[in-house]
Write an enzyme that holds these catalytic residues in place. Structure first.
Site, PDB file in Angstrom:
ATOM      1  N   ARG A  91     -81.388 -85.519 -13.567  1.00 41.61           N
ATOM      2  CA  ARG A  91     -82.245 -86.028 -14.646  1.00 41.61           C
ATOM      3  C   ARG A  91     -83.631 -86.399 -14.138  1.00 41.61           C
ATOM      4  O   ARG A  91     -84.623 -86.111 -14.766  1.00 41.61           O
ATOM      5  CB  ARG A  91     -81.577 -87.245 -15.284  1.00 41.61           C
ATOM      6  CG  ARG A  91     -82.452 -87.974 -16.286  1.00 41.61           C
ATOM      7  CD  ARG A  91     -81.691 -89.083 -16.999  1.00 41.61           C
ATOM      8  NE  ARG A  91     -80.506 -88.552 -17.646  1.00 41.61           N
ATOM      9  CZ  ARG A  91     -79.365 -89.231 -17.790  1.00 41.61           C
ATOM     10  NH1 ARG A  91     -79.257 -90.457 -17.324  1.00 41.61           N
ATOM     11  NH2 ARG A  91     -78.334 -88.675 -18.389  1.00 41.61           N
ATOM     12  N   TYR A  92     -83.656 -87.061 -12.995  1.00 40.55           N
ATOM     13  CA  TYR A  92     -84.926 -87.494 -12.407  1.00 40.55           C
ATOM     14  C   TYR A  92     -85.293 -86.537 -11.277  1.00 40.55           C
ATOM     15  O   TYR A  92     -84.402 -86.010 -10.611  1.00 40.55           O
ATOM     16  CB  TYR A  92     -84.771 -88.898 -11.821  1.00 40.55           C
ATOM     17  CG  TYR A  92     -84.395 -89.975 -12.802  1.00 40.55           C
ATOM     18  CD1 TYR A  92     -85.340 -90.508 -13.678  1.00 40.55           C
ATOM     19  CD2 TYR A  92     -83.103 -90.487 -12.841  1.00 40.55           C
ATOM     20  CE1 TYR A  92     -85.005 -91.526 -14.554  1.00 40.55           C
ATOM     21  CE2 TYR A  92     -82.753 -91.513 -13.717  1.00 40.55           C
ATOM     22  CZ  TYR A  92     -83.712 -92.035 -14.569  1.00 40.55           C
ATOM     23  OH  TYR A  92     -83.376 -93.040 -15.433  1.00 40.55           O
ATOM     24  N   ARG A  95     -83.852 -87.711  -7.517  1.00 38.76           N
ATOM     25  CA  ARG A  95     -82.472 -88.104  -7.251  1.00 38.76           C
ATOM     26  C   ARG A  95     -81.520 -87.399  -8.211  1.00 38.76           C
ATOM     27  O   ARG A  95     -81.894 -87.065  -9.330  1.00 38.76           O
ATOM     28  CB  ARG A  95     -82.292 -89.624  -7.336  1.00 38.76           C
ATOM     29  CG  ARG A  95     -82.760 -90.277  -8.606  1.00 38.76           C
ATOM     30  CD  ARG A  95     -83.278 -91.689  -8.267  1.00 38.76           C
ATOM     31  NE  ARG A  95     -83.537 -92.509  -9.439  1.00 38.76           N
ATOM     32  CZ  ARG A  95     -84.655 -92.457 -10.154  1.00 38.76           C
ATOM     33  NH1 ARG A  95     -85.581 -91.549  -9.891  1.00 38.76           N
ATOM     34  NH2 ARG A  95     -84.833 -93.273 -11.160  1.00 38.76           N
ATOM     35  N   CYS A 104     -60.475 -92.881 -11.905  1.00 41.77           N
ATOM     36  CA  CYS A 104     -60.833 -94.241 -11.516  1.00 41.77           C
ATOM     37  C   CYS A 104     -59.531 -95.029 -11.358  1.00 41.77           C
ATOM     38  O   CYS A 104     -58.495 -94.610 -11.869  1.00 41.77           O
ATOM     39  CB  CYS A 104     -61.664 -94.917 -12.599  1.00 41.77           C
ATOM     40  SG  CYS A 104     -63.337 -94.287 -12.721  1.00 41.77           S
ATOM     41  N   CYS A 108     -61.889 -97.991 -17.677  1.00 46.94           N
ATOM     42  CA  CYS A 108     -62.539 -99.012 -18.504  1.00 46.94           C
ATOM     43  C   CYS A 108     -62.667 -98.498 -19.929  1.00 46.94           C
ATOM     44  O   CYS A 108     -63.084 -97.366 -20.152  1.00 46.94           O
ATOM     45  CB  CYS A 108     -63.924 -99.320 -17.955  1.00 46.94           C
ATOM     46  SG  CYS A 108     -63.900 -99.805 -16.228  1.00 46.94           S
ATOM     47  N   CYS A 111     -66.131 -97.065 -21.043  1.00 45.90           N
ATOM     48  CA  CYS A 111     -66.736 -96.134 -20.079  1.00 45.90           C
ATOM     49  C   CYS A 111     -67.753 -95.189 -20.711  1.00 45.90           C
ATOM     50  O   CYS A 111     -67.538 -94.652 -21.792  1.00 45.90           O
ATOM     51  CB  CYS A 111     -65.630 -95.305 -19.417  1.00 45.90           C
ATOM     52  SG  CYS A 111     -66.267 -94.132 -18.214  1.00 45.90           S
ATOM     53  N   ARG A 113     -68.468 -92.332 -19.440  1.00 45.68           N
ATOM     54  CA  ARG A 113     -67.939 -90.963 -19.300  1.00 45.68           C
ATOM     55  C   ARG A 113     -66.517 -90.876 -19.843  1.00 45.68           C
ATOM     56  O   ARG A 113     -65.655 -90.211 -19.283  1.00 45.68           O
ATOM     57  CB  ARG A 113     -68.016 -90.497 -17.831  1.00 45.68           C
ATOM     58  CG  ARG A 113     -69.423 -90.518 -17.304  1.00 45.68           C
ATOM     59  CD  ARG A 113     -69.733 -89.526 -16.210  1.00 45.68           C
ATOM     60  NE  ARG A 113     -71.134 -89.698 -15.856  1.00 45.68           N
ATOM     61  CZ  ARG A 113     -71.560 -90.420 -14.815  1.00 45.68           C
ATOM     62  NH1 ARG A 113     -70.697 -90.952 -13.968  1.00 45.68           N
ATOM     63  NH2 ARG A 113     -72.851 -90.570 -14.603  1.00 45.68           N
ATOM     64  N   ASP A 270     -73.915 -97.947 -23.906  1.00 47.13           N
ATOM     65  CA  ASP A 270     -74.330 -96.632 -24.406  1.00 47.13           C
ATOM     66  C   ASP A 270     -73.621 -96.299 -25.719  1.00 47.13           C
ATOM     67  O   ASP A 270     -72.584 -96.877 -26.036  1.00 47.13           O
ATOM     68  CB  ASP A 270     -74.005 -95.550 -23.369  1.00 47.13           C
ATOM     69  CG  ASP A 270     -74.855 -95.683 -22.112  1.00 47.13           C
ATOM     70  OD1 ASP A 270     -76.012 -96.130 -22.227  1.00 47.13           O
ATOM     71  OD2 ASP A 270     -74.354 -95.339 -21.015  1.00 47.13           O
ATOM     72  N   ASP A 307     -80.058 -96.872 -21.407  1.00 47.04           N
ATOM     73  CA  ASP A 307     -80.122 -95.489 -20.976  1.00 47.04           C
ATOM     74  C   ASP A 307     -80.415 -94.670 -22.228  1.00 47.04           C
ATOM     75  O   ASP A 307     -79.650 -94.706 -23.186  1.00 47.04           O
ATOM     76  CB  ASP A 307     -78.787 -95.086 -20.326  1.00 47.04           C
ATOM     77  CG  ASP A 307     -79.009 -94.282 -19.058  1.00 47.04           C
ATOM     78  OD1 ASP A 307     -80.056 -93.608 -18.981  1.00 47.04           O
ATOM     79  OD2 ASP A 307     -78.166 -94.329 -18.152  1.00 47.04           O
ATOM     80  N   LYS A 314     -83.461 -94.350 -17.846  1.00 50.54           N
ATOM     81  CA  LYS A 314     -83.278 -95.779 -18.105  1.00 50.54           C
ATOM     82  C   LYS A 314     -84.612 -96.437 -18.442  1.00 50.54           C
ATOM     83  O   LYS A 314     -85.617 -96.173 -17.799  1.00 50.54           O
ATOM     84  CB  LYS A 314     -82.650 -96.437 -16.882  1.00 50.54           C
ATOM     85  CG  LYS A 314     -81.233 -95.915 -16.678  1.00 50.54           C
ATOM     86  CD  LYS A 314     -80.647 -96.364 -15.374  1.00 50.54           C
ATOM     87  CE  LYS A 314     -79.276 -95.755 -15.186  1.00 50.54           C
ATOM     88  NZ  LYS A 314     -79.294 -94.374 -14.676  1.00 50.54           N
TER      89      LYS A 314
HETATM   90  C1  LIG Z   1     -78.722 -93.968 -13.581  1.00 46.19           C
HETATM   91  C2  LIG Z   1     -78.939 -92.613 -13.091  1.00 46.19           C
HETATM   92  C3  LIG Z   1     -79.647 -92.402 -11.910  1.00 46.19           C
HETATM   93  C4  LIG Z   1     -80.192 -93.517 -11.064  1.00 46.19           C
HETATM   94  O1  LIG Z   1     -81.190 -94.239 -11.676  1.00 46.19           O
HETATM   95  P1  LIG Z   1     -81.808 -95.488 -10.924  1.00 46.19           P
HETATM   96  O2  LIG Z   1     -82.763 -96.073 -11.914  1.00 46.19           O
HETATM   97  O3  LIG Z   1     -82.458 -94.965  -9.690  1.00 46.19           O
HETATM   98  O4  LIG Z   1     -80.686 -96.413 -10.584  1.00 46.19           O
HETATM   99  C5  LIG Z   1     -79.843 -91.110 -11.511  1.00 46.19           C
HETATM  100  N1  LIG Z   1     -79.373 -90.059 -12.224  1.00 46.19           N
HETATM  101  C6  LIG Z   1     -78.706 -90.235 -13.359  1.00 46.19           C
HETATM  102  C7  LIG Z   1     -78.228 -89.043 -14.106  1.00 46.19           C
HETATM  103  C8  LIG Z   1     -78.455 -91.520 -13.830  1.00 46.19           C
HETATM  104  O5  LIG Z   1     -77.742 -91.688 -14.951  1.00 46.19           O
END
Ligand SMILES: *Cc1c(COP(=O)(O)O)cnc(C)c1O
Length: 371
Positions: A91-92, A95, A104, A108, A111, A113, A270, A307, A314
């Site tokens: 997404r980002y 990362r 798990c 939960c 959850c 997911r 969510d 989110d 986020k």
């Molecule tokens: C939450 C999340 C992250 C990490 O986000 P941070 O703000 O760095 O904690 C990375 N990828 C996805 C898909 C996420 O849902």
């Protein structure tokens, strides 16, 4: 087989085991729910339940309201759309999130997911392919190992994954998301710590939602991880009837800090199908944050985030501190509700009109211009 694995095998998966302790439970309604959203509770986590419908009960025991949710959707964060290969969400830019299992220790009820957990299996070759994707995408600097719960995997399989990731030169940081210190603290063994230690910089974000979860066992597990040089964060979800209360959250955050865990995020629940009964109004979380800020050490205050539906990432939500933009500065409110004036002064000792202009635009976006 290790002790924690035997404990996992003894997890509660059928309602008759619940009914032994809680006679008021309706067998057929639980059966209806778990035919869609399966149940799994470790004997340890089950032992933390003090009363019918208490905060631990609500997190772990299925509720027929899960099948009456008409607002929720299976994948509100559009993870499937943002998944270039199976098991990976990108997404980002810098990362990516790697799902290494769909299991798990406790499923939960709230959850994010819910569509996957205990339902769609994760294949080893898919994880391999996802790691290959990471190795081919230079801009990924951090991997978040998630699931399911990665620590449900055996030490051997976990280390195989860590080894593969370690080979990727552009990967600078490994982060593991796990609820095991909360749901099955015996999973945190010396051998596990010995393995994790080899892959620094490695961070762990764990997941506690209520002070009743911070037991002596949890404390010991967290201590072992912290002593292995792993910085610990915590992600909580704001849940109606579980922790949507200033006193409860204050106690949780204070205790986490004492247990060497830094509260990282508090999530707005969510829009996941089957979780509507847990969702609080947005104002609730903001109000709680307002009452916590300043009254609690900044070290234990997480960011309240939502989110974005559709996968926009986020977004932090803050109480309204900015009151008014004046020609010579900004009027704010402090944690006691008192007005604070902060003058905007530029290098020449005059009002920095550019900054004020920026703040004005901000006010406009918020629709507050009329003040
Ligand atoms: C939450 C999340 C992250 C990490 O986000 P941070 O703000 O760095 O904690 C990375 N990828 C996805 C898909 C996420 O849902």
């Amino acid at each position: 087989m290790e002790k924690w694995q035997r404990e996992m095998q003894k997890s509660i998966r059928k309602p008759d085991e619940l009914i032994k302790k809680f006679h008021q439970i309706d067998l057929s309604s639980i059966n209806n729910v778990i035919s869609i959203f399966p149940m799994r509770i470790t004997p340890y986590y089950f032992s933390l339940i003090q009363d019918f419908n208490d905060p631990i009960f609500k997190q772990a025991v299925p509720d027929e309201k899960e099948l009456q949710d008409i607002v929720g959707i299976p994948d509100p964060l559009s993870e499937e759309e943002q998944s270039p290969v199976p098991c990976l969400v990108h997404r980002y830019p810098d990362r990516a999130l790697l799902m290494v299992t769909n299991i798990c220790a406790v499923f939960c009820r709230f959850c994010t997911r819910k569509r996957l957990i205990g339902r769609r299996a994760v294949r080893r070759e898919d994880v391999k392919r996802a790691i290959k994707y990471v190795s081919e995408n230079q801009q990924i600097r951090e991997i978040i190992i998630s699931g399911g719960d990665p620590l449900t995997l055996s030490d051997e399989i976990l280390e195989e994954i860590l080894l593969e990731l370690k080979k990727i030169n552009h990967l600078e940081v490994i982060r593991i998301g796990t609820r095991m210190p909360c749901t099955l603290p015996s999973r945190i063994t010396l051998n596990l710590c010995k393995i994790l230690k080899k892959y620094h910089p490695l961070y762990i974000n764990t997941h506690f939602n209520h002070p009743n979860e911070l037991t002596e066992e949890a404390k010991k597990a967290l201590e072992m991880l912290a002593d292995s040089g792993i910085p610990l964060g915590n992600q909580s979800v704001l849940l109606k009837g579980v922790n949507d209360d200033v006193k409860v959250l204050q106690e949780l955050f204070k205790k986490l800090l004492k247990f060497r865990v830094k509260p990282y995020y508090l999530y707005q629940a969510d829009l996941v199908e089957g979780t509507h009964h847990f969702r609080t109004p947005l104002g609730k979380g903001i109000e709680i944050m307002q009452r916590i800020q300043g009254n609690l050490s900044g070290m234990c205050i997480p960011k309240f985030v939502l989110d974005s539906p559709g996968g926009g990432g986020k977004i932090p939500l803050f109480p309204r501190y900015l009151q008014k933009v004046l020609p010579d500065g900004i009027l704010l409110k402090n944690y006691q509700g008192k007005n604070v004036f902060y003058p905007e002064i530029n290098e020449k000792g005059k009002m920095a009109s550019e900054n004020v202009q920026l703040a004005f635009d901000f006010e406009e976006i918020r629709g507050d211009k009329k003040n």
